[in-house]
Write a protein that holds these residues in place. Structure first.
Motif, PDB file in Angstrom:
ATOM      1  N   THR A   1       0.849  -1.185   0.000  1.00  0.00           N
ATOM      2  CA  THR A   1       0.000   0.000   0.000  1.00  0.00           C
ATOM      3  C   THR A   1       0.883   1.232   0.000  1.00  0.00           C
ATOM      4  OG1 THR A   1      -1.663  -1.199   1.252  1.00  0.00           O
ATOM      5  CG2 THR A   1      -1.835   1.190   1.241  1.00  0.00           C
TER       6      THR A   1
ATOM      7  N   SER B   1      -1.755   5.900  -2.027  1.00  0.00           N
ATOM      8  CA  SER B   1      -2.485   6.472  -3.156  1.00  0.00           C
ATOM      9  C   SER B   1      -3.262   5.348  -3.832  1.00  0.00           C
ATOM     10  CB  SER B   1      -1.514   7.103  -4.156  1.00  0.00           C
ATOM     11  OG  SER B   1      -2.174   7.383  -5.373  1.00  0.00           O
ATOM     12  N   GLY B   2      -4.566   5.509  -3.900  1.00  0.00           N
ATOM     13  CA  GLY B   2      -5.410   4.490  -4.527  1.00  0.00           C
ATOM     14  C   GLY B   2      -5.038   4.245  -5.976  1.00  0.00           C
ATOM     15  N   ASP B   3      -4.743   5.320  -6.709  1.00  0.00           N
ATOM     16  CA  ASP B   3      -4.380   5.189  -8.125  1.00  0.00           C
ATOM     17  C   ASP B   3      -3.066   4.431  -8.284  1.00  0.00           C
ATOM     18  OD1 ASP B   3      -6.649   6.536  -8.907  1.00  0.00           O
ATOM     19  OD2 ASP B   3      -5.632   8.476  -9.164  1.00  0.00           O
TER      20      ASP B   3
ATOM     21  N   ASP C   1      -1.679   2.379  -6.050  1.00  0.00           N
ATOM     22  CA  ASP C   1      -1.897   1.003  -5.608  1.00  0.00           C
ATOM     23  C   ASP C   1      -2.588   0.179  -6.695  1.00  0.00           C
ATOM     24  OD1 ASP C   1      -0.727   1.542  -3.173  1.00  0.00           O
ATOM     25  OD2 ASP C   1      -2.633   1.756  -2.087  1.00  0.00           O
ATOM     26  N   GLN C   2      -3.571   0.771  -7.340  1.00  0.00           N
ATOM     27  CA  GLN C   2      -4.292   0.077  -8.407  1.00  0.00           C
ATOM     28  C   GLN C   2      -3.353  -0.198  -9.590  1.00  0.00           C
ATOM     29  OE1 GLN C   2      -7.775   2.149  -9.753  1.00  0.00           O
ATOM     30  NE2 GLN C   2      -8.444   0.444 -11.043  1.00  0.00           N
TER      31      GLN C   2
ATOM     32  N   HIS D   1      -0.980  -2.984  -8.617  1.00  0.00           N
ATOM     33  CA  HIS D   1      -1.695  -4.260  -8.606  1.00  0.00           C
ATOM     34  C   HIS D   1      -1.884  -4.769 -10.048  1.00  0.00           C
ATOM     35  CE1 HIS D   1      -4.387  -7.409  -7.281  1.00  0.00           C
ATOM     36  NE2 HIS D   1      -5.285  -7.004  -8.164  1.00  0.00           N
TER      37      HIS D   1
END
Length: 103
Positions: free
Chosen positions: A38, A41-43, A45-46, A49
């Motif tokens: 992690t 930052s969601g972006d 992390d996405q 992934h």
């Protein structure tokens, strides 16, 4: 017999073994790939992934291709042995007998 044409059976076997080793390493590496960390930052992390999943899929395909190449090299060695044996049998059956010769 066919080795007289420059076929090095041991070198082909060694290459196949090296490819098998590479396949094993690729498979082990693919199994070790865990979830991405992690970053906060969601972006990011996405994206990480997605990258990890794509890399894992491609490693699987690469491992399969390398394994198939090793199988082909093994088939070359087997085919060479069969050809060598067949040529040897043909030459042996075409040799004149070692008795009296017709003059």
């Amino acid at each position: 017999m066919a080795t007289g044409f420059g076929f090095d059976r041991d070198a082909v076997r060694a290459a196949a073994a090296a490819l098998r080793s590479l396949t094993s390493e690729l498979e082990a590496s693919r199994r070790q790939t865990g979830p991405s960390s992690t970053t906060g930052s969601g972006d990011v992390d996405q994206a990480l992934h997605g990258f990890t999943e794509a890399a894992t899929r491609h490693q699987g395909g690469l491992a399969a291709s390398v394994g198939a190449a090793a199988d082909l090299l093994n088939d070359v060695v087997v085919s060479h042995a069969q050809l060598d044996s067949s040529l040897g049998d043909q030459l042996a059956s075409n040799q004149p007998s070692k008795g009296k010769s017709d003059e």
